[in-house]
Design an enzyme around this catalytic site. Structure first.
Site, PDB file in Angstrom:
ATOM      1  N   ASP A  75       0.683  -1.474   0.251  1.00 38.13           N
ATOM      2  CA  ASP A  75       0.383  -0.354  -0.257  1.00 38.13           C
ATOM      3  C   ASP A  75       0.601   1.845   0.468  1.00 38.13           C
ATOM      4  O   ASP A  75       1.503   1.459   1.152  1.00 38.13           O
ATOM      5  CB  ASP A  75      -1.034   0.026   0.886  1.00 38.13           C
ATOM      6  CG  ASP A  75      -1.943   1.401   1.141  1.00 38.13           C
ATOM      7  OD1 ASP A  75      -2.061   2.089   0.113  1.00 38.13           O
ATOM      8  OD2 ASP A  75      -2.023   2.375   2.514  1.00 38.13           O
ATOM      9  N   LYS A  81       1.684   8.109   1.495  1.00 43.08           N
ATOM     10  CA  LYS A  81       2.500   7.792   2.517  1.00 43.08           C
ATOM     11  C   LYS A  81       3.713   8.672   2.778  1.00 43.08           C
ATOM     12  O   LYS A  81       4.698   8.299   2.574  1.00 43.08           O
ATOM     13  CB  LYS A  81       2.302   6.418   2.761  1.00 43.08           C
ATOM     14  CG  LYS A  81       0.940   5.633   3.115  1.00 43.08           C
ATOM     15  CD  LYS A  81       1.277   4.370   3.661  1.00 43.08           C
ATOM     16  CE  LYS A  81       0.041   3.439   3.220  1.00 43.08           C
ATOM     17  NZ  LYS A  81      -1.388   3.914   4.525  1.00 43.08           N
ATOM     18  N   ASP A 117       0.169  -5.148   5.017  1.00 42.18           N
ATOM     19  CA  ASP A 117      -0.914  -4.636   5.177  1.00 42.18           C
ATOM     20  C   ASP A 117      -2.123  -5.514   4.053  1.00 42.18           C
ATOM     21  O   ASP A 117      -2.817  -5.378   3.646  1.00 42.18           O
ATOM     22  CB  ASP A 117      -1.117  -3.549   3.803  1.00 42.18           C
ATOM     23  CG  ASP A 117      -2.885  -2.508   4.322  1.00 42.18           C
ATOM     24  OD1 ASP A 117      -3.099  -2.275   4.973  1.00 42.18           O
ATOM     25  OD2 ASP A 117      -2.479  -1.710   3.398  1.00 42.18           O
ATOM     26  N   ASP A 166      -5.798   6.558  -0.206  1.00 42.08           N
ATOM     27  CA  ASP A 166      -4.840   5.653   1.224  1.00 42.08           C
ATOM     28  C   ASP A 166      -6.147   5.045   1.436  1.00 42.08           C
ATOM     29  O   ASP A 166      -5.261   4.477   2.840  1.00 42.08           O
ATOM     30  CB  ASP A 166      -3.745   6.486   1.996  1.00 42.08           C
ATOM     31  CG  ASP A 166      -3.503   6.090   2.651  1.00 42.08           C
ATOM     32  OD1 ASP A 166      -3.086   5.265   2.069  1.00 42.08           O
ATOM     33  OD2 ASP A 166      -2.591   6.256   3.894  1.00 42.08           O
ATOM     34  N   GLU A 185      -7.956   2.759   1.348  1.00 39.44           N
ATOM     35  CA  GLU A 185      -8.224   1.864   0.203  1.00 39.44           C
ATOM     36  C   GLU A 185      -8.641   0.651   0.508  1.00 39.44           C
ATOM     37  O   GLU A 185      -9.850   0.008   0.417  1.00 39.44           O
ATOM     38  CB  GLU A 185      -7.416   1.603  -0.762  1.00 39.44           C
ATOM     39  CG  GLU A 185      -5.827   0.897  -0.597  1.00 39.44           C
ATOM     40  CD  GLU A 185      -5.299   0.669   1.042  1.00 39.44           C
ATOM     41  OE1 GLU A 185      -4.742  -0.296   1.620  1.00 39.44           O
ATOM     42  OE2 GLU A 185      -5.229   2.314   1.262  1.00 39.44           O
ATOM     43  N   ARG A 191     -10.953  -0.372   2.551  1.00 38.96           N
ATOM     44  CA  ARG A 191     -11.915  -0.829   2.571  1.00 38.96           C
ATOM     45  C   ARG A 191     -13.014  -0.514   2.094  1.00 38.96           C
ATOM     46  O   ARG A 191     -14.223  -1.125   1.298  1.00 38.96           O
ATOM     47  CB  ARG A 191     -12.662   0.361   3.714  1.00 38.96           C
ATOM     48  CG  ARG A 191     -12.487   2.347   3.311  1.00 38.96           C
ATOM     49  CD  ARG A 191     -12.297   2.840   4.168  1.00 38.96           C
ATOM     50  NE  ARG A 191     -11.596   3.108   4.919  1.00 38.96           N
ATOM     51  CZ  ARG A 191     -11.547   4.345   5.764  1.00 38.96           C
ATOM     52  NH1 ARG A 191     -12.601   5.445   6.102  1.00 38.96           N
ATOM     53  NH2 ARG A 191     -10.390   4.203   7.024  1.00 38.96           N
TER      54      ARG A 191
END
Length: 570
Positions: free
Chosen positions: A341, A348, A361, A421, A423, A425
């Site tokens: 991620d 990030k 992740d 970010d 993502e 969900r």
């Protein structure tokens, strides 16, 4: 004659489940659909190139032989005799001699040196404390005292005892150790079984070191662990085997999370899932959907996240059915499967973003697949379980999802992506809809979903969200057995107000306040109201910063939960 029960507990490294092996022909993977053959070829080439020259080494599989014995501890012969002691066990009489029967017996044999050393080193039996002495002319070469705290009421101190025994074995190059509790006479038969399980689990997991990506690895010397004073017989053998089965699932989960993103791509994660199905083909079937098949199911939310990556997405669905007997309850375990991620266009950045750790992740999917591996060995009856992972990467490219884009999930709900970010969900949304369509009665999803949950509960406790008190009771009873730490947080419906969109049904993230709760409320929009559902945010306990390694969190609890559902369904 002393009663002895022996069981071999083997845990395997990646050699039994090799990464990057050729996939069985019955499973078909297709690349993410692109606009031209040339571009598709380029994408496939890039996907292969990310693997580089890095491959996990085949590590020789360590093996521990656990033997349950009822023998005189002073007559035991081996390298280390480890005694688990509580603070109460260290009480002394007026002559500074141990009042505890086991300690007094051992110390009498040693001429009082054990009492002397424990006093000099201020050993009080607290959790984390240990002392070890070298002796000569006796059955064991060393005697160790390991603290259990006051009166252990959870599995954690006993798992810690198993880990401490292994640590001592590593330090002193021991091949044989024995474990005895200073006070085991008052334990009930079920308590003795659960204690033996915890000790064995701690020992197996403590011995495991993930050295697959190191050029050199030290081979462990420990071969046997004798468990003294907790009984013998078939029930104990069964419990020790159970410890080995669960531990092998946890180790598999750790290996998945530890593997770097240039090795564990979505395709390789799917391959590992399919390998479980082929290994335990008597109880498992596998279905792996490619991007085109996901598009047919209208998984726009999931595919939106996957759109930027050269490594195509793979939607994983394993199904466990018992080898015999009726199915009385259907369950689903859904795991977040972001093998990396970057944050997407909301990349990030800054202190604490931990982008270098974003290989973890996919910790939710590791928990789900680790549970599947354990259940393949245990083969519980009465329960059907669906294991579902929407695997992909969240990357940045010209084909990627942009802030402000609107995506449509497979249940028809539309989502304005105000933060790329958030993502996980989005992938879970389509995975949860898919799970509900399998006709299951209960769903648990697990995800490294929010930093907000880590802020709220710290690094060791996972957050639990569910509208079902019954399901909460079940999972907390399971965690009492596993020793994993969970805390229930509220699903505060009024917080949903912050998730309204001007152009779609919802946005994918709200404000900073209550972030973990808002994320859970988002997932709730994609679950059928007739299905009991729980969300576990495991962003904190998935990773051990001190050891710089994955924990395998969630697997022991999920296995226990599935087994209890199978038993209670009859």
């Amino acid at each position: 004659m002393a009663a002895i029960a022996t069981i071999f507990v083997c845990f395997t490294s990646s050699s039994s489940s090799p990464f990057l092996t050729r996939f069985a022909s019955r499973f078909h993977f297709a690349a993410f659909p692109l606009r031209s053959p040339a571009r598709k070829l380029m994408s496939q080439t890039l996907a292969r190139a990310t693997l580089g020259l890095t491959h996990p080494s085949n590590i020789e599989t360590p093996k521990i032989c656990f033997t349950a014995k009822d023998v005189d501890v002073t007559e035991w012969k081996g390298d280390i005799l480890a005694v688990g002691v509580t603070e109460k066990d260290l009480a002394r009489d007026e002559k500074s001699r141990f009042e505890n029967v086991i300690l007094s017996k051992i110390d009498s044999k040693l001429g009082g040196i054990l009492a002397e050393v424990s006093s000099e080193e201020d050993f009080s039996g607290k959790v984390g404390q240990s002392t070890i002495i070298r002796i000569t002319g006796h059955g064991s070469k060393r005697v160790s005292l390991i603290g259990l705290g006051q009166s252990p009421s959870t599995p954690a101190p006993f798992k810690g005892l198993g880990e401490a025994v292994v640590a001592a074995a590593k330090s002193y190059q021991a091949s044989s150790v024995a474990v005895v509790l200073a006070s085991s006479e008052g334990l009930s038969a079920p308590s003795k079984l659960s204690t033996a399980y915890a000790i064995a689990s701690g020992a197996v997991l403590g011995l495991f070191e993930d050295n697959r990506y190191k050029s050199e690895a030290k081979k462990p010397t420990l071969q046997s662990v004798d468990i003294i004073g907790l009984g013998t017989g078939p029930e104990l053998e069964k419990k020790l085997k159970y410890a080995g089965d669960v531990s092998s699932g946890i180790i598999f989960g750790r290996e998945l999370v530890n593997s770097p993103a240039n090795v564990l791509t979505p395709g390789v994660l799917a391959e590992e899932a399919a390998n479980i199905a082929s290994t335990y083909s008597d109880v498992f079937t596998a279905k792996i959907l490619n991007a085109e098949q996901c598009a047919e199911l209208k998984m726009g939310s999931y595919l939106g996240v996957a759109a930027a990556s050269a490594n195509p997405p793979h939607f994983i669905h394993l199904c466990y059915k018992p080898p015999s007997g009726p199915v009385n309850v259907k369950l689903a375990l859904v795991g977040k499967g972001l093998t990396f991620d970057s944050g997407g266009y909301n990349i990030k950045t800054g202190p604490g973003c931990s982008i270098e750790l974003m290989k973890y992740d996919m910790g939710g999917s590791a928990a789900v697949l680790g549970t599947a591996k354990a259940l393949g060995q245990i083969k519980p009856s009465g329960v059907e379980v669906h294991f579902i992972v929407a695997a992909c990467e969240n990357m940045i490219s010209g084909t990627g999802m942009r802030p402000g884009d609107v995506v449509t999930a497979s249940n028809g709900k539309t989502i304005e992506v105000n933060n790329t970010d958030a993502e996980g969900r989005l992938t879970l949304a389509d995975a949860l809809v898919y799970a509900c369509n399998q006709g299951v009665e209960k769903i648990i999803d697990l995800a490294t979903l929010t930093g907000a949950c880590v802020v709220a509960l710290g690094p060791s406790i996972a957050g639990v969200f569910t509208p079902s008190d019954e399901l909460a009771k079940e999972i907390f009873e399971a965690s009492d057995v596993s020793g994993e730490k969970l805390w229930r947080l509220p699903l505060e419906e009024s917080y949903w107000e912050s998730m309204k969109s001007g152009v779609a049904d919802m946005v994918n993230t709200g404000g900073r306040q209550g972030g973990a709760i808002i994320a859970a409320l988002f997932l709730k929009q994609f679950v059928d109201e007739k299905v009991q559902w729980m969300h576990i945010d495991m962003a904190g306990p998935v990773w051990n910063d001190k050891k710089r390694s994955a924990t395998g969190f969630g697997i022991a609890t999920l296995v226990e939960w599935v087994l209890k559902n199978g038993l209670n369904a009859h």
